[in-house]
Design a protein around this motif. Structure first.
Motif, short mmCIF file in Angstrom:
data_model
loop_
_atom_site.label_atom_id
_atom_site.label_comp_id
_atom_site.label_asym_id
_atom_site.label_seq_id
_atom_site.Cartn_x
_atom_site.Cartn_y
_atom_site.Cartn_z
N GLY A 61 -12.99 13.53 1.66
CA GLY A 61 -13.96 12.79 2.44
C GLY A 61 -14.28 11.42 1.88
N ARG A 62 -15.57 11.12 1.78
CA ARG A 62 -16.02 9.80 1.33
C ARG A 62 -15.57 9.51 -0.10
NH1 ARG A 62 -22.25 9.25 2.06
NH2 ARG A 62 -21.74 7.27 1.07
N MET A 63 -15.53 10.54 -0.93
CA MET A 63 -15.13 10.34 -2.32
C MET A 63 -13.67 9.89 -2.40
SD MET A 63 -17.93 10.97 -3.82
CE MET A 63 -19.45 11.90 -3.64
N LEU A 64 -12.81 10.52 -1.61
CA LEU A 64 -11.41 10.13 -1.58
C LEU A 64 -11.25 8.73 -1.02
CD1 LEU A 64 -8.42 10.75 -1.96
CD2 LEU A 64 -8.44 11.87 0.30
N ALA A 65 -11.99 8.42 0.04
CA ALA A 65 -11.92 7.08 0.64
C ALA A 65 -12.35 6.01 -0.35
CB ALA A 65 -12.80 7.03 1.89
N VAL A 78 -17.72 11.00 -8.18
CA VAL A 78 -16.38 10.77 -8.74
C VAL A 78 -16.52 10.25 -10.17
CG1 VAL A 78 -14.17 9.62 -8.43
CG2 VAL A 78 -15.57 10.17 -6.44
N GLY A 79 -15.92 10.95 -11.12
CA GLY A 79 -15.98 10.53 -12.51
C GLY A 79 -15.04 9.38 -12.80
N SER A 80 -15.23 8.75 -13.95
CA SER A 80 -14.41 7.59 -14.32
C SER A 80 -12.94 7.98 -14.48
CB SER A 80 -14.93 6.95 -15.61
OG SER A 80 -14.94 7.90 -16.66
N TYR A 81 -12.67 9.21 -14.96
CA TYR A 81 -11.28 9.63 -15.12
C TYR A 81 -10.59 9.74 -13.77
CZ TYR A 81 -7.26 12.68 -15.70
OH TYR A 81 -6.00 13.21 -15.63
N ALA A 82 -11.26 10.34 -12.79
CA ALA A 82 -10.67 10.47 -11.45
C ALA A 82 -10.44 9.10 -10.82
CB ALA A 82 -11.56 11.32 -10.56
N PHE A 83 -11.40 8.20 -10.98
CA PHE A 83 -11.23 6.86 -10.44
C PHE A 83 -10.03 6.18 -11.08
CE2 PHE A 83 -15.15 6.20 -8.00
CZ PHE A 83 -14.73 5.20 -7.13
N ALA A 84 -9.91 6.30 -12.39
CA ALA A 84 -8.81 5.65 -13.10
C ALA A 84 -7.46 6.18 -12.64
CB ALA A 84 -8.97 5.85 -14.60
N ALA A 85 -7.33 7.50 -12.56
CA ALA A 85 -6.05 8.10 -12.17
C ALA A 85 -5.70 7.75 -10.72
CB ALA A 85 -6.11 9.61 -12.36
N TRP A 86 -6.68 7.81 -9.83
CA TRP A 86 -6.41 7.48 -8.43
C TRP A 86 -6.05 6.01 -8.27
CZ3 TRP A 86 -5.41 10.05 -4.10
CH2 TRP A 86 -5.68 11.41 -4.06
#
Length: 297
Positions: free
Chosen positions: A66-70, A181-189
């Motif tokens: 959803g919004r997190m992925l977007a 969304v954590g910083s790790y997920a943001f970085a990897a995405w």
């Protein structure tokens, strides 16, 4: 926070900033085009972050919807643009100047936050804006010789720095909006988006020479994967005020590397600008500007 805990944070964040300060050296030694370098950084950075996530059992954090992925996808596209602008700016100016100028980003965050979320700007932060802009003008080198003497290519490089810093400020606001969304997920995405979006570029424009691959892999493994681990492990152990000061380890090391390796030293006027920017951004960060969003530059 205990004193020993903060000392660990100080060393970790300083090591991450010092490592990032050598990014420009790896870029110039590789001789790769900016978008080629961005793709390598994203591809190798993604591999490094996935390996670290597997080792620390954090891969489940990458499942977004959803919004997190977007938000993560939008941030990834903006970070790719930020890196491409920054790498192109280094080609046109220098490692030191480009790195210093792009660190005006917390001022954009503060101003956009006031406009977007109607956040209150304190007197200290309001004073930081003209101070940072004055420091930016001095640090850019434009006032040393004048725009005409510097050349159009150099001015384009400075403009790319400012545009790149503005886009990264938007990334910071996206990260703030997507609190889940954590910083790790943001970085990897971010790395995943860049690796996928630019996969076609090396095929159409040619792959770099074999000797360049080590330098380019370093952009991903060292300046993305390892730097991410060091910087965020350090930030977790430090109060905000100390984080604001330590964020200037990165540009300081970049300036020193540029001078030692390429003999490109800042003038006294530029050093004065760096000091003004550091003072202004320290004041702005104390008010909350410049919250990290995924990957450092």
């Amino acid at each position: 926070m205990s004193a020993s805990h903060q000392r660990q944070g100080l060393w970790l964040m300083s090591a991450g900033g010092a490592l990032l300060g050598t990014l420009g050296l790896f870029l110039e030694r590789s001789g790769a085009q900016p978008l080629t370098a961005v793709w390598f950084r994203c591809a190798f950075g993604l591999l490094a972050l996935l390996a670290w996530g597997a080792a620390t059992r954090r891969l489940a954090e990458l499942r977004l919807r959803g919004r997190m992925l977007a938000a993560a996808l939008a941030a990834g596209a903006l970070v790719v643009f930020n890196w491409a602008s920054f790498f192109a700016a280094i080609e046109r100016t220098s490692i030191g100047v480009a790195t210093v100028v792009v660190h005006v980003q917390p001022i954009w965050v503060m101003l956009l936050g006031a406009w977007w979320w109607r956040e209150r700007i304190s007197a200290r932060q309001a004073l930081a804006v003209p101070l940072a802009l004055a420091g930016l003008a001095l640090a850019s080198g434009v006032l040393d010789e004048g725009p005409a003497a510097i050349g159009q290519d150099y001015l384009v490089g400075l403009a790319l720095c400012l545009v790149g810093s503005f886009t990264y400020a938007i990334v910071t606001l996206l990260a703030k909006a997507a609190q889940g969304v954590g910083s790790y997920a943001f970085a990897a995405w971010q790395c995943g988006v860049g690796a996928l979006a630019l996969a076609w570029w090396p095929w159409l424009h040619g792959w770099p020479a074999p000797a360049a691959w080590g330098w380019l892999a370093g952009l991903g493994v060292l300046h993305t994967g390892l730097a991410y681990v060091l910087m965020y492990a350090g930030m977790a152990r430090l109060p905000t005020a100390r984080i604001a000061v330590l964020q200037f380890v990165y540009p300081a090391v970049a300036v020193v590397v540029d001078q030692i390796v390429y003999d490109r030293a800042l003038s006294p006027l530029q050093w004065g600008g760096v000091a003004l920017m550091g003072l202004a951004l320290w004041g702005a960060n104390r008010g909350g500007a410049g919250r990290p969003a995924g990957l450092a530059r």
